[in-house]
Design a protein around this motif. Structure first.
Motif, mmCIF file in Angstrom:
data_model
loop_
_atom_site.group_PDB
_atom_site.id
_atom_site.type_symbol
_atom_site.label_atom_id
_atom_site.label_comp_id
_atom_site.label_asym_id
_atom_site.label_seq_id
_atom_site.Cartn_x
_atom_site.Cartn_y
_atom_site.Cartn_z
ATOM 1 N N TYR A 97 0.851 -1.211 0.000
ATOM 2 C CA TYR A 97 0.000 0.000 0.000
ATOM 3 C C TYR A 97 0.878 1.249 0.000
ATOM 4 N N ARG A 124 -7.960 7.137 1.117
ATOM 5 C CA ARG A 124 -7.378 8.105 2.070
ATOM 6 C C ARG A 124 -8.285 9.342 2.178
ATOM 7 N N GLY A 160 -5.673 -0.840 12.030
ATOM 8 C CA GLY A 160 -5.101 -1.006 10.691
ATOM 9 C C GLY A 160 -4.625 0.345 10.199
ATOM 10 N N ASP A 213 -1.987 -1.479 14.874
ATOM 11 C CA ASP A 213 -1.615 -2.237 13.676
ATOM 12 C C ASP A 213 -0.811 -3.450 14.135
ATOM 13 N N ASP A 240 -3.160 -7.485 17.023
ATOM 14 C CA ASP A 240 -3.772 -8.124 15.874
ATOM 15 C C ASP A 240 -5.283 -8.073 16.039
HETATM 16 C C1 SAM Z 1 -4.405 -1.161 3.340
HETATM 17 S S1 SAM Z 1 -3.664 -0.652 4.848
HETATM 18 C C2 SAM Z 1 -4.777 0.624 5.377
HETATM 19 C C3 SAM Z 1 -4.104 1.720 6.183
HETATM 20 C C4 SAM Z 1 -4.987 2.889 6.597
HETATM 21 N N1 SAM Z 1 -6.100 2.453 7.446
HETATM 22 C C5 SAM Z 1 -5.520 3.611 5.392
HETATM 23 O O1 SAM Z 1 -6.673 3.370 5.039
HETATM 24 O O2 SAM Z 1 -4.797 4.389 4.783
HETATM 25 C C6 SAM Z 1 -4.113 -2.012 5.947
HETATM 26 C C7 SAM Z 1 -3.395 -2.001 7.269
HETATM 27 O O3 SAM Z 1 -3.960 -3.020 8.102
HETATM 28 C C8 SAM Z 1 -2.913 -3.661 8.799
HETATM 29 N N2 SAM Z 1 -3.361 -5.007 9.163
HETATM 30 C C9 SAM Z 1 -3.550 -6.075 8.344
HETATM 31 N N3 SAM Z 1 -3.995 -7.132 9.031
HETATM 32 C C10 SAM Z 1 -4.081 -6.729 10.335
HETATM 33 C C11 SAM Z 1 -4.488 -7.373 11.535
HETATM 34 N N4 SAM Z 1 -4.897 -8.646 11.524
HETATM 35 N N5 SAM Z 1 -4.462 -6.664 12.697
HETATM 36 C C12 SAM Z 1 -4.060 -5.365 12.704
HETATM 37 N N6 SAM Z 1 -3.667 -4.699 11.594
HETATM 38 C C13 SAM Z 1 -3.679 -5.372 10.419
HETATM 39 C C14 SAM Z 1 -1.744 -3.669 7.839
HETATM 40 O O4 SAM Z 1 -0.512 -3.812 8.503
HETATM 41 C C15 SAM Z 1 -1.903 -2.297 7.183
HETATM 42 O O5 SAM Z 1 -1.174 -1.329 7.879
#
Ligand code: SAM
Length: 268
Positions: A25, A60, A82, A108, A135
């Motif tokens: 991303y 975003r 996330g 995250d 998580d």
């Molecule tokens: C596509 S990015 C979105 C970032 C932000 N929310 C945005 O919309 O710009 C997804 C994020 O979710 C996190 N993520 C994925 N699986 C996760 C989990 N099981 N628990 C916590 N975070 C997670 C990833 O590390 C990543 O930073």
């Protein structure tokens, strides 16, 4: 030179040999915190869907609109699950621009996100910003984190923002239900969530991520509606993401330009 024993340097395995969703991303959106495996995945998915970057930027922009909207409704506490690698403006910058006393806890599970977030996410002196590594698939551990309770007052309304994130969770319903459960009346759930009902490239994108070790789950509108069971959906309901309160300066995108629905609900 001191003879005092030095703290051991702990090796952290950032798993740079395989793609991570936060770093793919980051790369697609023009960031620098990514590795060859992330760039290789990004190149493949962009070759199939060059419009993916537009979709991510629209996500975003939608996150910014939701943050402003919720702040306008008087919400002063946010749990953002996330978070992603910081990319300004982040949620706390949008929120604290209007409400300097607002509190934001970022969550995250990616170590690279953790390292950058700790360094970059600083807020106003009146407000509070915290970052926790957890998580989402184990919501009880997330909810038990002491930092969360230090920053968030669970007797006052909270906005739970889960932006472009639920596609990485198989049982999104269980996770959302668990995270909403301790939040008081007046709290909100804000989501953007990938679907196979809008951009035609979405299913191929999900297959490619999944084949590279990042399982991606797409949801239809009916399943997304169920996430809001017991909540009052705010206007305009569950809509293709660019239709969620578009700003006056935003270029209108067709529904097929993104693969995401967006919605906000309020806990009565
Ligand atoms: C596509 S990015 C979105 C970032 C932000 N929310 C945005 O919309 O710009 C997804 C994020 O979710 C996190 N993520 C994925 N699986 C996760 C989990 N099981 N628990 C916590 N975070 C997670 C990833 O590390 C990543 O930073």
């Amino acid at each position: 030179m001191s003879d005092a024993p030095r703290a051991p340097i702990t090796a952290i395995d950032l798993q740079t040999d395989r793609p991570h969703s936060a770093r793919v991303y980051d790369y697609i959106m023009g960031g620098k915190d990514n590795f060859a495996a992330d760039r290789d995945t990004a190149a493949t998915v962009l070759a199939d869907w060059p419009g993916l970057r537009t979709s991510m930027l629209a996500n975003r922009a939608c996150m910014h609109r939701m943050a402003r909207h919720l702040t306008g409704l008087g919400v002063r506490q946010f749990i953002d699950v996330g978070t992603g690698i910081p990319s300004s403006p982040n949620l706390h910058e949008v929120v604290q621009d209007t409400a300097p006393d607002a509190r934001v806890v970022y969550v995250d599970n990616d170590l690279i996100v953790l390292m950058h977030a700790r360094a970059l996410l600083t807020g106003t002196p009146q407000g509070r910003i915290a970052y926790i590594q957890a998580d989402m698939r184990t919501p009880e551990a997330l909810l038990g984190d002491p930092t969360l309770h230090e920053v968030i007052d669970f007797s006052r309304p909270v906005a739970l923002t889960v932006i472009a994130m639920l596609q990485f969770v198989e049982d999104a319903q269980a996770v959302v239900d668990a995270l909403l459960e301790p939040l008081p009346s007046g709290s909100h759930l804000a989501i953007t969530i990938p679907t196979d009902e809008l951009a035609p490239e979405s299913e191929r994108l999900a297959r490619e991520y999944t084949s590279r070790g990042i399982p991606m789950y797409l949801r239809g509108r009916a399943e997304i509606e169920r996430l809001f069971t017991g909540l009052e959906l705010l206007d305009p309901g569950i809509v293709p993401m660019p239709r969620w309160h578009p700003g006056p300066d935003e270029r209108p995108l067709p529904d097929t330009a993104t693969n995401m629905y967006a919605a906000v609900g309020r806990k009565p």
